[in-house]
Design a protein around this motif. Structure first.
Motif, mmCIF file in Angstrom:
data_model
loop_
_atom_site.group_PDB
_atom_site.id
_atom_site.type_symbol
_atom_site.label_atom_id
_atom_site.label_comp_id
_atom_site.label_asym_id
_atom_site.label_seq_id
_atom_site.Cartn_x
_atom_site.Cartn_y
_atom_site.Cartn_z
ATOM 1 N N LYS A 30 41.559 34.106 48.168
ATOM 2 C CA LYS A 30 40.685 35.289 48.160
ATOM 3 C C LYS A 30 39.496 35.099 49.089
ATOM 4 O O LYS A 30 39.061 36.022 49.775
ATOM 5 C CB LYS A 30 40.206 35.572 46.733
ATOM 6 C CG LYS A 30 39.443 36.879 46.584
ATOM 7 C CD LYS A 30 39.080 37.120 45.144
ATOM 8 C CE LYS A 30 38.370 38.463 44.975
ATOM 9 N NZ LYS A 30 39.262 39.601 45.219
ATOM 10 N N GLY A 38 37.303 37.074 38.348
ATOM 11 C CA GLY A 38 37.006 38.196 39.222
ATOM 12 C C GLY A 38 35.807 38.989 38.733
ATOM 13 O O GLY A 38 34.961 39.421 39.529
ATOM 14 N N GLU A 48 34.055 42.091 39.947
ATOM 15 C CA GLU A 48 35.082 43.120 39.819
ATOM 16 C C GLU A 48 34.956 43.792 38.451
ATOM 17 O O GLU A 48 34.673 43.137 37.452
ATOM 18 C CB GLU A 48 36.464 42.495 39.980
ATOM 19 C CG GLU A 48 36.716 41.906 41.357
ATOM 20 C CD GLU A 48 38.057 41.209 41.464
ATOM 21 O OE1 GLU A 48 38.785 41.161 40.438
ATOM 22 O OE2 GLU A 48 38.376 40.695 42.550
#
Length: 298
Positions: A19, A269, A275
């Protein structure tokens, strides 16, 4: 149980690496090539496989090793193509849905006994997967970058077709790798040598692919590949160990790995990359824990 925990932790670390790679100017294909060289060195150093009998493998083992040698690097490249053509969300969904293949193999290939408890655990695992993968659709998901010229209908059709083919490749590739590692674990003694050979074959294939493309090597990517190799080595080593620890319960390992990785990845995340988590995502984490409890042998 510690083997599963270690494998899940290393797998999440690999996902975090991938990522961050693009934003850190790391060329993933080069990092992948160095990753296998590093994993090979770690295997030699930490596991000391018997080199005198390294190539004394049965035809069945060579078939497994050959498939792994092709699939391990190829699935990274297919995943990258899927992200470009179908978008990150669809690609990640295809990878996680590959869980279906090893779960089917547990009963059809490895002849695991089906019980009401296991079937309920599998049902919870699949429900958890659906909840964890649920994401609000964004305007840019799978779309062309802003400012890019509109494509003709024929180009769009061909692009969509290639996109679905790459998604199918991701789904089948990850599922088959899980099944092959389980089969490697079943064969018994000497798995360190087979693990070494799988790293060597994967590294050779990736190196040949980069040489064919006349790749210009990038120092930061090579250094990052050493880190990726350490993480990937830990992930695969403990994954095979987990299958050896629970030889009669492959559904536990398959489900715990996939659901565990995506559950922890979802939390990471939210905590690290900010996120957004929905109520459905949080419910999925709870269902995942319930599935693992049901699948864990009494």
């Amino acid at each position: 149980m510690h083997t599963l925990i270690f494998s899940i932790s290393f797998s999440v670390a690999v996902s975090i690496f991938l990522k961050l790679a693009r934003s850190r100017d790391i060329r993933v294909d080069q990092a992948i090539a160095v990753n296998y060289a590093t994993a090979t060195a770690l295997c030699l150093w930490l596991l000391s496989p018997p080199l005198d009998t390294l190539f004394d493998q049965s035809p069945e083992v060579w078939m497994i090793l050959g498939l792994l040698g092709v699939l391990l690097p190829s699935v990274f490249l297919i995943m990258a193509a899927a992200v470009r053509r179908a978008g990150i969300v669809r690609s990640d969904t295809a990878q996680r849905l590959s869980l279906i293949l090893p779960l089917l193999a547990a009963f059809l290939v490895f002849h695991e006994a089906a019980s009401g408890r296991k079937l309920l655990g599998i049902a919870l695992a699949l429900c958890a997967l659906a909840c964890l993968l649920a994401r609000p659709r964004t305007a840019g998901d799978g779309a062309a970058p802003a400012g890019e010229a509109a494509t003709r209908p024929d180009d769009e059709t061909r692009g969509a077709s290639r996109g679905w083919l790459t998604l199918l490749g991701v789904w089948a590739g990850y599922g088959c790798i899980d099944i092959l590692f389980k089969q490697m674990a079943r064969i018994g003694a000497g798995f360190t040598g087979r693990l070494l050979l799988s790293f060597i074959l994967a590294g050779l294939l990736m190196g040949l692919w980069l040489a064919f493309r006349r790749t210009r090597w990038h120092g930061r990517s090579l250094a990052a590949g050493m880190l990726l190799g350490g993480l990937n080595f830990g992930n695969i080593y403990f994954y095979i160990r987990a299958h050896q620890t629970f030889p009669e319960n492959p559904t536990l390992v398959f489900a715990a790995m996939n659901i565990g990785v995506i559950s922890i990845g979802t939390l990471v995340g939210a905590g690290v990359f900010r996120e957004r988590l929905s109520t459905l995502n949080m419910a999925g984490i709870g269902l995942a824990l319930g599935a693992i409890v049901l699948l864990f042998p009494r």
